[in-house]
Write an enzyme that holds these catalytic residues in place. Structure first.
Site, PDB file in Angstrom:
ATOM      1  N   LYS A 248     -19.514 -15.285   0.642  1.00  0.00           N
ATOM      2  CA  LYS A 248     -20.971 -15.151   0.685  1.00  0.00           C
ATOM      3  C   LYS A 248     -21.595 -14.566  -0.575  1.00  0.00           C
ATOM      4  O   LYS A 248     -21.085 -13.616  -1.144  1.00  0.00           O
ATOM      5  CB  LYS A 248     -21.355 -14.280   1.886  1.00  0.00           C
ATOM      6  CG  LYS A 248     -21.184 -15.027   3.211  1.00  0.00           C
ATOM      7  CD  LYS A 248     -20.897 -14.109   4.357  1.00  0.00           C
ATOM      8  CE  LYS A 248     -22.144 -13.460   4.913  1.00  0.00           C
ATOM      9  NZ  LYS A 248     -21.780 -12.347   5.823  1.00  0.00           N
TER      10      LYS A 248
ATOM     11  N   ARG B 194       0.816  -1.214   0.000  1.00  0.00           N
ATOM     12  CA  ARG B 194       0.000   0.000   0.000  1.00  0.00           C
ATOM     13  C   ARG B 194       0.849   1.262   0.000  1.00  0.00           C
ATOM     14  O   ARG B 194       0.454   2.284  -0.567  1.00  0.00           O
ATOM     15  CB  ARG B 194      -0.926   0.000   1.211  1.00  0.00           C
ATOM     16  CG  ARG B 194      -2.070  -0.961   1.007  1.00  0.00           C
ATOM     17  CD  ARG B 194      -3.031  -0.910   2.156  1.00  0.00           C
ATOM     18  NE  ARG B 194      -4.252  -1.596   1.814  1.00  0.00           N
ATOM     19  CZ  ARG B 194      -5.070  -2.135   2.698  1.00  0.00           C
ATOM     20  NH1 ARG B 194      -4.803  -2.052   3.985  1.00  0.00           N
ATOM     21  NH2 ARG B 194      -6.152  -2.753   2.305  1.00  0.00           N
TER      22      ARG B 194
ATOM     23  N   GLY C 290      -9.143  -7.102  -1.521  1.00  0.00           N
ATOM     24  CA  GLY C 290      -9.478  -8.107  -0.527  1.00  0.00           C
ATOM     25  C   GLY C 290      -8.704  -9.389  -0.700  1.00  0.00           C
ATOM     26  O   GLY C 290      -7.542  -9.388  -1.109  1.00  0.00           O
TER      27      GLY C 290
ATOM     28  N   GLY D 257     -13.518  -3.604  -0.184  1.00  0.00           N
ATOM     29  CA  GLY D 257     -14.870  -3.073  -0.011  1.00  0.00           C
ATOM     30  C   GLY D 257     -15.172  -1.975  -1.018  1.00  0.00           C
ATOM     31  O   GLY D 257     -16.267  -1.919  -1.593  1.00  0.00           O
TER      32      GLY D 257
END
Ligand code: ADP
Ligand code: MG
Length: 395
Positions: free
Chosen positions: A199, A38, A352, A375
């Site tokens: 999910k 990052r 992610g 996200g």
């Protein structure tokens, strides 16, 4: 709406407040940065500003201190690593706003770099307090947002401050918006979307959105179990979202109506639990035992998916094909990563765990774009406006 970027500003004699995402992991129990991806990702913007003669004030969050100072989340180690990467001294101040921080900012010469303290040490950051946003704005002439990974949060340093200064996108932010925007707006076809991860509920909105745009949609990972259930398979003790079984059936009918090539695993890797060394087997979806869990796509599925991907011009991938942290259940994810890396398509990898997996396999460099925001990239692909982007000046 296209946003102004750092390239649209005359920086001579100006001071920039740059929101970066230096939320990096540390070696356990130490103050050593264990992964500086990052920090590296923000270097092009920082170097660009320095080359243009701007003084650079950097703001970031680290962890979740919850609005109070927390010694282990101070930015000293980050300042050190940044100075190594930039090969230039970085001044680090134990405040993000106020007289001391302002004094340091005012003493900066052209191309000098100042790192402020963790903005989440202040209660006003996450509440997006206008007073805190104004205090940040006092530090500089122009605001630059290069923290794509936090752009889906309306915090003082990502959103509020942009209302008090001219506000432009950094080079990383601009790149993220360009590649992710291209998937939604003008992808070169055929376009494939690969979905996986835990999910269905996390990804339904993106899935629905791409239903009308993608030529192929490949579903693996934990979320595949709910679709397999909707097809009438008994998925044993796999990760299942019972309340979404009907919705998954509906998606399958809509895909058939719109001619999308929607694929699910034709074989799966099952085991009693996701642990290293447990006995596992490759079975068809109708052969999953009561006490077994689907933990990866099988080899035939990986081959079939790779075959579809080979014909694509654009591929967007969000979510691993199995429990990729636990060998041997990383094999499906690795096979798909290799297929995408080896294809001629423009490949866009959601952040992610997908980005982590691709990096672990050493394939990040073979992808066109690996997003720095998990996200944020999901919300962007859902078609939602990210507050940190919306607040920037339009072109
Ligand atoms: P991303 O971060 O890429 O958006 P998610 O957060 O939705 O993806 O999901 C990542 C997690 O999904 C991983 O930790 C992985 O272990 C888990 N996962 C993938 N496949 C399965 C599966 N078949 N059963 C249970 N968990 C799974
Ligand atoms: Mg995740």
């Amino acid at each position: 709406m296209a946003k102004r970027t750092v390239r649209d500003v005359d920086w001579a004699g100006k001071r920039a407040l740059v929101r970066v995402d230096f939320n990096v992991p540390f070696e356990h129990g130490t103050a050593r940065v264990s992964d500086d991806v990052r920090i590296r990702a923000a270097l092009p913007t920082i170097q660009y500003l320095r080359e243009q003669g701007a003084a650079v004030v950097l703001a970031t969050h680290l962890g979740r201190p919850g609005g109070k100072p927390q010694p282990e989340l101070e930015l000293g180690p980050v300042a050190e690593r940044l100075a190594e990467l930039l090969r230039t001294p970085v001044t680090y101040v134990h405040d993000a706003v106020g007289d001391v921080a302002l004094g340091h900012a005012e003493r900066l010469g052209p191309s000098d770099v100042l790192l402020l303290e963790n903005v989440r040490f202040y209660a006003g950051e996450e509440t997006n307090s206008d007073a805190f946003a104004l205090a940040l704005a006092h530090l500089a002439d122009i605001y630059v947002n290069d923290a794509f990974g936090t752009a889906h949060r309306a915090h003082a340093s990502t959103e509020g401050v942009a209302h008090h200064l001219p506000a432009v996108a950094g080079l990383l932010m601009d790149r993220e918006l360009a590649f992710l925007g291209n998937v939604l707006e003008a992808p070169e076809r055929p376009l494939a979307a690969v979905f996986g991860g835990a999910k269905v509920s996390d990804k339904v909105r993106v899935l629905e959105r791409l239903l009308g745009r993608a030529d192929a949609i490949l579903v693996g990972g934990g979320m595949a179990a709910t679709f397999l259930k909707a097809q009438g398979h008994d998925v044993g003790s796999s990760l299942l979202e019972p309340e979404l079984v009907n919705f998954c059936g509906d998606i399958m009918r809509r895909a058939a109506d719109s001619g999308v090539d929607l694929r699910f695993p034709q074989d799966v890797v099952v085991a009693e639990k996701a642990e290293v060394g447990v006995p596992s087997a490759v079975v068809t979806p109708s052969e999953v035992g009561k006490s077994q869990m689907i933990l990866d796509i099988g080899p035939s599925t990986a081959e079939a998916f790779a075959g579809v991907l080979a014909a694509m011009k654009t591929i967007v991938w969000n979510g691993p094909m199995g429990v990729c942290e636990v060998p041997p259940f990383e094999r499906g994810t690795k096979a798909i990563a290799k297929a995408i890396a080896g294809s001629n398509a423009t490949s866009v990898i959601g952040g992610g765990s997908t980005a982590e997996a691709v990096a672990t396999f050493g394939l990040a460099g073979s992808m066109t774009h690996v997003s720095t925001g998990g996200g944020a990239s999901l919300e962007f692909l859902e078609g939602r406006e990210l507050p940190g982007v919306a607040a920037l000046d339009n072109e």
